[in-house]
Design a protein around this motif. Structure first.
Motif, short mmCIF file in Angstrom:
data_model
loop_
_atom_site.label_atom_id
_atom_site.label_comp_id
_atom_site.label_asym_id
_atom_site.label_seq_id
_atom_site.Cartn_x
_atom_site.Cartn_y
_atom_site.Cartn_z
N GLU A 99 36.36 36.60 35.29
CA GLU A 99 37.21 35.49 34.88
C GLU A 99 38.58 35.99 34.46
OE1 GLU A 99 33.38 32.87 33.31
OE2 GLU A 99 34.62 33.98 31.89
N TYR A 100 38.62 37.10 33.74
CA TYR A 100 39.91 37.67 33.34
C TYR A 100 40.72 38.10 34.57
CZ TYR A 100 43.38 41.06 32.00
OH TYR A 100 44.57 41.75 31.88
N LEU A 101 40.10 38.84 35.49
CA LEU A 101 40.82 39.31 36.67
C LEU A 101 41.30 38.13 37.52
CD1 LEU A 101 38.55 42.32 37.68
CD2 LEU A 101 40.91 42.46 36.84
N GLY A 102 40.49 37.07 37.58
CA GLY A 102 40.89 35.90 38.34
C GLY A 102 42.17 35.27 37.83
N GLN A 103 42.41 35.37 36.53
CA GLN A 103 43.63 34.83 35.94
C GLN A 103 44.78 35.82 35.99
OE1 GLN A 103 42.42 33.72 31.97
NE2 GLN A 103 41.32 31.89 32.65
N ALA A 104 44.46 37.12 35.88
CA ALA A 104 45.51 38.14 35.79
C ALA A 104 46.12 38.49 37.14
CB ALA A 104 44.95 39.40 35.13
N LEU A 105 45.39 38.28 38.22
CA LEU A 105 45.87 38.65 39.56
C LEU A 105 46.46 37.42 40.23
CD1 LEU A 105 42.81 40.86 40.48
CD2 LEU A 105 45.13 41.69 40.07
N SER A 106 47.74 37.47 40.51
CA SER A 106 48.47 36.28 40.97
C SER A 106 47.97 35.74 42.30
CB SER A 106 49.97 36.60 41.08
OG SER A 106 50.21 37.64 42.03
N GLY A 107 47.46 36.60 43.17
CA GLY A 107 47.02 36.15 44.50
C GLY A 107 45.53 35.90 44.59
N CYS A 108 44.88 35.73 43.44
CA CYS A 108 43.41 35.64 43.43
C CYS A 108 42.91 34.23 43.70
CB CYS A 108 42.86 36.13 42.09
SG CYS A 108 41.07 36.36 42.09
N GLU A 109 41.93 34.12 44.60
CA GLU A 109 41.20 32.88 44.77
C GLU A 109 40.29 32.66 43.55
OE1 GLU A 109 38.97 33.17 48.36
OE2 GLU A 109 40.74 33.20 49.66
N GLN A 110 39.73 31.49 43.43
CA GLN A 110 38.78 31.23 42.36
C GLN A 110 37.60 32.20 42.48
OE1 GLN A 110 39.08 29.08 39.85
NE2 GLN A 110 37.09 29.55 38.96
N PRO A 111 37.32 33.01 41.44
CA PRO A 111 36.19 33.94 41.53
C PRO A 111 34.88 33.21 41.82
CG PRO A 111 37.56 34.47 39.64
CD PRO A 111 38.05 33.15 40.17
N GLU A 112 34.06 33.81 42.66
CA GLU A 112 32.75 33.24 42.96
C GLU A 112 31.72 33.88 42.03
OE1 GLU A 112 29.66 32.47 46.67
OE2 GLU A 112 31.75 33.05 47.06
N ILE A 113 31.27 33.13 41.05
CA ILE A 113 30.25 33.61 40.10
C ILE A 113 28.90 33.11 40.60
CG2 ILE A 113 29.55 33.70 37.69
CD1 ILE A 113 32.36 34.79 38.16
N ILE A 114 28.00 34.05 40.92
CA ILE A 114 26.77 33.70 41.62
C ILE A 114 25.58 33.71 40.66
CG2 ILE A 114 25.31 34.22 43.60
CD1 ILE A 114 27.69 35.81 44.75
N PRO A 115 24.93 32.57 40.44
CA PRO A 115 23.80 32.48 39.51
C PRO A 115 22.66 33.41 39.93
CG PRO A 115 24.56 30.28 40.15
CD PRO A 115 25.25 31.26 41.07
N GLY A 116 21.99 33.98 38.92
CA GLY A 116 20.80 34.78 39.15
C GLY A 116 21.04 36.21 39.56
N LEU A 117 22.28 36.55 39.90
CA LEU A 117 22.58 37.91 40.33
C LEU A 117 23.16 38.73 39.19
CD1 LEU A 117 24.13 37.45 43.90
CD2 LEU A 117 21.73 37.67 43.22
N SER A 118 22.91 40.03 39.26
CA SER A 118 23.50 40.95 38.30
C SER A 118 24.46 41.88 39.06
CB SER A 118 22.41 41.72 37.56
OG SER A 118 22.97 42.51 36.51
N HIS A 119 24.43 43.16 38.79
CA HIS A 119 25.46 44.08 39.27
C HIS A 119 25.24 44.52 40.73
CE1 HIS A 119 28.86 46.56 38.06
NE2 HIS A 119 28.29 47.65 38.56
N TYR A 120 24.15 45.25 40.97
CA TYR A 120 23.87 45.76 42.31
C TYR A 120 23.39 44.66 43.24
CZ TYR A 120 24.49 50.43 40.39
OH TYR A 120 25.03 51.55 39.80
N SER A 121 22.67 43.70 42.70
CA SER A 121 22.18 42.59 43.53
C SER A 121 23.35 41.79 44.09
CB SER A 121 21.23 41.69 42.74
OG SER A 121 21.78 41.35 41.47
N CYS A 122 24.43 41.67 43.34
CA CYS A 122 25.61 40.99 43.85
C CYS A 122 26.19 41.75 45.03
CB CYS A 122 26.65 40.83 42.74
SG CYS A 122 28.13 39.94 43.24
N LEU A 123 26.32 43.07 44.88
CA LEU A 123 26.84 43.90 45.97
C LEU A 123 26.04 43.69 47.24
CD1 LEU A 123 28.57 46.22 47.16
CD2 LEU A 123 26.92 47.83 46.16
N HIS A 124 24.72 43.71 47.14
CA HIS A 124 23.87 43.61 48.32
C HIS A 124 23.93 42.21 48.94
CE1 HIS A 124 21.39 47.42 48.35
NE2 HIS A 124 22.14 47.56 47.27
#
Length: 257
Positions: A218-243
């Motif tokens: 959420e912070y990076l989404g606001q701090a980076l001027s060219g950022c699309e809305q971050p996609e926050i995915i329910p049920g996923l953690s760190h490595y599962s998001c990558l996969h």
């Protein structure tokens, strides 16, 4: 160009190979932990950029950063002379000074050592390197002791465990100094550098991530001027998001090209 996490290894890039071929994308990961250990700070990021430009020729590049690799990608971006088509951040680690993130981070003790007691952090890293060589299974259990949500479910996947063990051995084998360099750079203040990032940015993040809390996305989404809305995915953690996000990421890059 894929920037693996810390700990991590270039072999992580294999996650993108099959989907990349389908989408006619060529994924490359630099073995940055093996880069000349005398390179520090901007000299280190400049050297990574030089290697990327040599690899890419005249082509535009898309940067993909996972975890602390997202930090390295953002820093390297500033030395790529306008050649970056997009930045794609997965489970991204944001600047520690940008919020009260540390208390909810699984690696908080490591980051506290790196920030306040760098000599102890180097000793800890050397010990982790020893474990990676002599008892990688023990190191794996220690790193994933706090796994939650879909990351915990991945521990039942033998292929994931075998790949991760191999990556731990590779990432620490003769590369501890490179790992230390990345983590030490990450824990120093760097939020001010984000204003120089003007490329298109996409962020994917697990809602249950306890390595890089979702507040970081959420912070990076606001701090980076060219950022699309971050996609926050329910049920996923760190490595599962990558996969899970590999197909979406490849489609987004192919569509942009």
């Amino acid at each position: 160009i894929y920037f693996y996490g810390a700990p991590g290894a270039p072999e992580e890039c294999a996650l993108f190979d099959a989907q990349g071929k389908t989408d006619r994308l060529n994924f490359v990961s630099l073995d940055r932990f093996s880069a000349d250990h005398s390179l520090q700070g901007e000299g280190y990021f400049r050297a990574l950029a030089t290697e990327i430009l040599a690899c890419a020729g005249t082509a535009q590049v898309h940067l993909v950063g996972f975890s602390i690799g997202a930090f390295v990608a953002l820093q390297t971006y500033r030395h790529l002379q306008g050649r970056v088509a997009s930045l794609n951040l997965i489970s991204a680690a944001a600047p520690l000074e940008a919020g009260d993130f540390l208390p909810s981070m699984a690696g908080r003790q490591v980051f506290l050592l790196a920030r306040h007691w760098p000599s102890l952090f180097r000793l800890l890293s050397a010990w982790q390197g020893f474990l990676a060589k002599c008892a990688p299974g023990l190191l794996f259990k220690m790193l994933f002791a706090s796994a939650q949500a879909a990351d915990r479910e991945m521990l039942a996947d033998q292929q994931f465990c075998d790949r991760t063990l191999k990556q731990l051995r590779s990432g620490f084998d003769g590369r501890v100094a490179g790992y230390v360099r990345d983590v030490a750079a990450y824990v120093t203040p760097w939020a001010a550098s984000l204003g120089a990032v003007t490329a298109k940015v996409r962020i994917w993040h697990g809602a249950e991530d306890n390595w890089s809390p979702k507040g970081m996305a959420e912070y990076l989404g606001q701090a980076l001027s060219g950022c699309e809305q971050p996609e926050i995915i329910p049920g996923l953690s760190h490595y599962s998001c990558l996969h899970q996000v590999v197909p979406q990421l490849c489609t987004a890059i192919r569509t942009q090209d």
